[in-house]
Enzyme design. Structure first.
Site, PDB file in Angstrom:
ATOM      1  N   GLY A 118     -55.251 -64.532  -3.443  1.00  0.00           N
ATOM      2  CA  GLY A 118     -54.937 -64.560  -2.020  1.00  0.00           C
ATOM      3  C   GLY A 118     -54.076 -65.706  -1.554  1.00  0.00           C
ATOM      4  O   GLY A 118     -53.753 -65.786  -0.367  1.00  0.00           O
ATOM      5  N   CYS A 235     -45.148 -67.106 -12.998  1.00  0.00           N
ATOM      6  CA  CYS A 235     -45.443 -68.469 -13.441  1.00  0.00           C
ATOM      7  C   CYS A 235     -45.166 -68.569 -14.938  1.00  0.00           C
ATOM      8  O   CYS A 235     -45.917 -69.176 -15.691  1.00  0.00           O
ATOM      9  CB  CYS A 235     -46.874 -68.869 -13.105  1.00  0.00           C
ATOM     10  SG  CYS A 235     -48.131 -67.711 -13.699  1.00  0.00           S
TER      11      CYS A 235
END
Length: 460
Positions: A118, A235
């Site tokens: 989130g 990432c």
């Protein structure tokens, strides 16, 4: 942490901005960077939240801050109140990407495609126009539950949480002004934060992730409006998950790359894809104060056609019942109250307009803010209402000392003499933690069992 294996570092050779010695040294140093991002509707500044720490701004985020050391967030009631989100600083650059590519003066429809836990969803929500609609999606059921909890803690009223495969969104047609795809990846950018992931890294996994990323993007892009923006991020340092995905997107879909303007002082590295010379942006932990990250932006060609409204009807609360709920809320009369399975849901006007279409095509885990259940005499308020930005400011409340706040968050018994009987907000430092009901001979602690602190201890 263990040394970086040559099988990994060999794949980085020749990447723009890659400095082998500095890169290896920063991973060997054991340095840990801690950063948080404030919920601007719940707190006015960082100083009151961490008075014992030195704080400095994250340069590409309005509400992002570095902390001089990592406190015990578990034992900080302000964390449980949703005053801030603990988020890696490099990934906060998503805010800057949105600001440079979207018109934030207008309400938008946005999709965070791979949203759990989130961090990016709460960032998107805080960046967009307040009347925007954000759909935060997570395909894995257990992670969708975590996402829903974190959205509730954040307190926003304009978010729908869905639990769908990316291909399900094609059923809606060209709908979203913005799609953010922070795709599942091989995770090499987080080795410093999670050294155990080093042993799990392999080139085969990089290629598997690249194929998965292509499927996710191909499945979701039909839901992007013509003229809409796709922001893709990982990432990972791998070319196969970054620059080569940019080329793949441009070769297979009607997209144009959107270059961004960078402040040279940020030390973010611009990279170009080998075939199409598309601009993307790399973050290296030896050059920025953050972890490894990659981001690139695209716009879909064409002009958006008017979207047909779905004619489905919501089950709205009768006016006489609305009058019973209004004293609990600070929202305007424009907000709508929906009855769903005996529970009252608070919806923004934009969400109420769009929800029938979303309900028809998607599995919705959470929409808006759950106010609670109406009994014959009273509202039984929900925890979501306590943490929301919809709640009235003048409801009965008790500010707790730290020890009592932690006792409440553990769902332990409370001793609170001389306070008014009935539903009462438990607060810490002026921030709502949840509900208690004060009876003549005891206090019932209504903090959700599944959210309670299980660890023993106190703040460091």
């Amino acid at each position: 942490m263990p040394p970086l294996p040559p099988s990994f570092t060999d794949t980085l050779k020749g990447l723009p901005g890659y400095d082998p010695e500095a890169f290896s040294a920063v991973h060997a140093s054991g340095e840990r960077i801690t950063s948080v991002r404030l919920q601007p509707q719940k707190t006015t500044g960082i100083a009151g939240l961490f008075p014992q720490l030195d704080v400095t701004p994250v340069p590409w985020s309005r509400y992002g801050y570095y902390l001089s050391s990592r406190p015990s967030f578990t034992f900080d009631p302000q964390f449980h109140a949703g005053a801030y989100y603990v988020q890696e600083a490099s990934s906060m650059f998503l805010e800057e990407a949105i600001r440079q590519t979207m018109d934030l003066d207008e309400p938008l429809k946005a999709l965070d495609l791979c949203a759990a836990p989130g961090g990016k969803s709460t960032l998107i929500q805080a960046t967009l126009h307040p009347q925007s609609l954000l759909v935060a999606n997570e395909v894995i059921k257990s992670r969708a539950a975590l996402l829903s909890d974190n959205i509730s803690r954040w307190g926003a009223d304009n978010v729908v949480v869905t639990n769908n495969d990316p291909r399900d969104f094609s059923r809606i047609g060209e709908y979203f002004d913005l799609i953010v795809a922070d795709a599942p990846c091989s995770g090499s950018g987080l080795f410093r934060r999670d050294p155990e992931a080093i042993d799990e890294w392999s080139y085969d996994n990089v290629m598997l992730c690249s194929q998965r990323q292509q499927r996710i993007l191909a499945d979701a892009l039909p839901a992007l409006k013509a003229g809409g923006v796709l922001i893709y991020s990982t990432c990972s340092y791998a070319r196969e998950e970054d620059e080569l995905i940019m080329d793949w997107l441009l070769e297979n879909f009607p997209l144009e790359n959107i270059p961004l303007q960078l402040n040279p002082g940020w030390h973010i590295v611009e990279t170009l894809s080998p075939q199409r010379q598309a601009a993307g942006y790399r973050f290296y932990p030896d050059q920025v104060k953050g972890e490894g990250f990659f981001i690139a932006c695209f716009r879909k060609y064409g002009e958006a056609a008017p979207h047909k409204k779905h004619r489905g009807q919501l089950s709205l609360l009768p006016p006489r019942e609305v009058a019973r709920i209004q004293p609990w809320l600070n929202v305007s009369d424009e907000h709508m109250l929906m009855l769903h399975q005996d529970e009252v849901i608070i919806l923004t006007p934009h969400m109420a307009e769009e929800l029938p279409l979303l309900q028809k095509n998607l599995y919705i885990r959470k929409a808006g803010v759950k106010a609670g259940q109406l009994s014959a005499k009273d509202l039984i308020p929900d925890h979501q209402l306590a943490l929301s930005t919809c709640i009235a400011a003048d409801l009965p409340a008790t500010d707790l000392a730290l020890e009592d706040a932690l006792r409440y968050l553990r769902k332990d018994e409370l001793q609170l003499p001389d306070i008014a009987k009935g539903w009462t907000l438990m607060r810490y430092n002026g921030m709502n933690l949840g509900w208690a009901k004060v009876l003549p001979n005891r206090v019932n602690n209504y903090y959700p069992k599944e959210l309670r602190i299980l660890k023993a201890g106190t703040p460091e």
